[in-house]
Structures are given as C-alpha cells and as structure tokens.
Design a protein around this motif. Sequence first.
Motif, mmCIF file in Angstrom:
data_model
loop_
_atom_site.group_PDB
_atom_site.id
_atom_site.type_symbol
_atom_site.label_atom_id
_atom_site.label_comp_id
_atom_site.label_asym_id
_atom_site.label_seq_id
_atom_site.Cartn_x
_atom_site.Cartn_y
_atom_site.Cartn_z
ATOM 1 N N ASN A 49 31.593 57.611 17.557
ATOM 2 C CA ASN A 49 29.936 58.370 17.536
ATOM 3 C C ASN A 49 30.456 60.219 17.725
ATOM 4 N N ALA A 50 30.103 61.105 17.021
ATOM 5 C CA ALA A 50 30.389 62.330 17.016
ATOM 6 C C ALA A 50 30.043 62.814 18.188
ATOM 7 N N ILE A 51 30.510 63.361 19.267
ATOM 8 C CA ILE A 51 29.851 64.584 20.241
ATOM 9 C C ILE A 51 29.447 65.593 19.875
ATOM 10 N N GLN A 52 28.102 66.296 20.056
ATOM 11 C CA GLN A 52 27.412 67.061 18.872
ATOM 12 C C GLN A 52 27.011 67.753 20.411
ATOM 13 N N GLY A 53 27.741 68.913 20.118
ATOM 14 C CA GLY A 53 26.776 70.036 21.970
ATOM 15 C C GLY A 53 27.551 69.537 22.739
ATOM 16 N N GLY A 54 27.515 70.559 23.829
ATOM 17 C CA GLY A 54 27.374 70.136 25.572
ATOM 18 C C GLY A 54 28.836 70.564 25.534
ATOM 19 N N LEU A 55 29.167 70.063 26.738
ATOM 20 C CA LEU A 55 30.118 69.672 27.234
ATOM 21 C C LEU A 55 31.255 68.763 26.640
ATOM 22 N N LEU A 56 32.272 68.733 26.384
ATOM 23 C CA LEU A 56 33.822 67.358 26.377
ATOM 24 C C LEU A 56 34.778 67.324 27.508
ATOM 25 N N ILE A 57 34.442 66.597 28.478
ATOM 26 C CA ILE A 57 35.744 66.722 29.138
ATOM 27 C C ILE A 57 36.601 65.633 28.085
ATOM 28 N N SER A 58 37.772 66.216 28.678
ATOM 29 C CA SER A 58 39.219 65.276 27.693
ATOM 30 C C SER A 58 39.758 64.957 29.524
ATOM 31 N N THR A 59 39.714 63.464 29.705
ATOM 32 C CA THR A 59 40.476 63.002 30.821
ATOM 33 C C THR A 59 42.548 62.342 30.375
ATOM 34 N N ARG A 60 42.912 63.235 29.217
ATOM 35 C CA ARG A 60 44.465 62.798 28.524
ATOM 36 C C ARG A 60 45.109 63.059 29.324
ATOM 37 N N ARG A 61 44.943 63.959 30.462
ATOM 38 C CA ARG A 61 46.252 64.520 30.482
ATOM 39 C C ARG A 61 45.939 64.285 31.836
ATOM 40 N N MET A 62 45.297 63.539 32.307
ATOM 41 C CA MET A 62 45.084 62.727 33.986
ATOM 42 C C MET A 62 45.746 61.189 34.235
ATOM 43 N N LEU A 63 47.507 61.874 35.053
ATOM 44 C CA LEU A 63 48.358 60.301 34.809
ATOM 45 C C LEU A 63 48.397 59.712 35.837
ATOM 46 N N GLU A 64 47.541 59.689 37.115
ATOM 47 C CA GLU A 64 47.524 58.939 38.026
ATOM 48 C C GLU A 64 46.024 58.050 38.431
ATOM 49 N N LEU A 65 46.038 57.160 39.007
ATOM 50 C CA LEU A 65 44.887 56.205 39.495
ATOM 51 C C LEU A 65 45.402 55.703 40.759
ATOM 52 N N SER A 66 43.790 56.017 41.292
ATOM 53 C CA SER A 66 44.521 55.658 43.306
ATOM 54 C C SER A 66 42.673 55.047 43.199
ATOM 55 N N ILE A 67 42.457 53.996 43.558
ATOM 56 C CA ILE A 67 41.537 53.146 44.367
ATOM 57 C C ILE A 67 41.315 53.290 45.525
ATOM 58 N N ASP A 68 40.185 53.679 46.450
ATOM 59 C CA ASP A 68 40.539 53.317 47.900
ATOM 60 C C ASP A 68 38.645 52.087 48.001
ATOM 61 N N PRO A 69 40.044 50.906 48.306
ATOM 62 C CA PRO A 69 39.135 49.406 48.617
ATOM 63 C C PRO A 69 37.379 49.644 49.376
ATOM 64 N N PRO A 70 37.497 50.087 50.370
ATOM 65 C CA PRO A 70 36.489 50.095 51.046
ATOM 66 C C PRO A 70 35.679 50.760 51.100
#
Length: 70
Positions: A49-70
């Motif tokens: 589905n094409a994104i029309q208008g608004g803000l498009l946030i690209s997370t392509r450059r996010m290289l880390e993931l951390s999870i806080d179990p609590p």
Amino acid sequence: MAAFNLSTQHQPDIAFGALDAEDVSEAVKWAAGRGMPVSVQSTGHGATNAIQGGLLISTRRMLELSIDPP
C-alpha cells in the motif's frame, strides 16, 4: 522513500531516517504536534500500500535492538 516493490510509489510529505529509538520518539512527537499521520518503513520489502502524505519514518539505519525483560 522507494519501496522494494517498484509498483508501489510512496509520496509522504516528509521522510525521516531514524538512527535510534529516541529519533523515532522525537519524530512521532513532531508529527503529532502538527496533526500529521505517521508511517514506518524498515527496508521496503512487503510494501503493498502506497504511503500518501504525512511523515514516513525509515528505520533502515537502526542497527541495534535491546530488550528490557521487566
């Protein structure tokens, strides 16, 4: 921002490349303050589905993931 699927052409009002969770948070706050819808795209795969208008946030450059179990 181009999608991997070339038949899908996004046309956001503005695109933002986030580097971390704080970037995403600030971008969402910025858009909310302007009543602007927000879409998120990571790599462009699965874009049907094409994104029309608004803000498009690209997370392509996010290289880390951390999870806080609590």
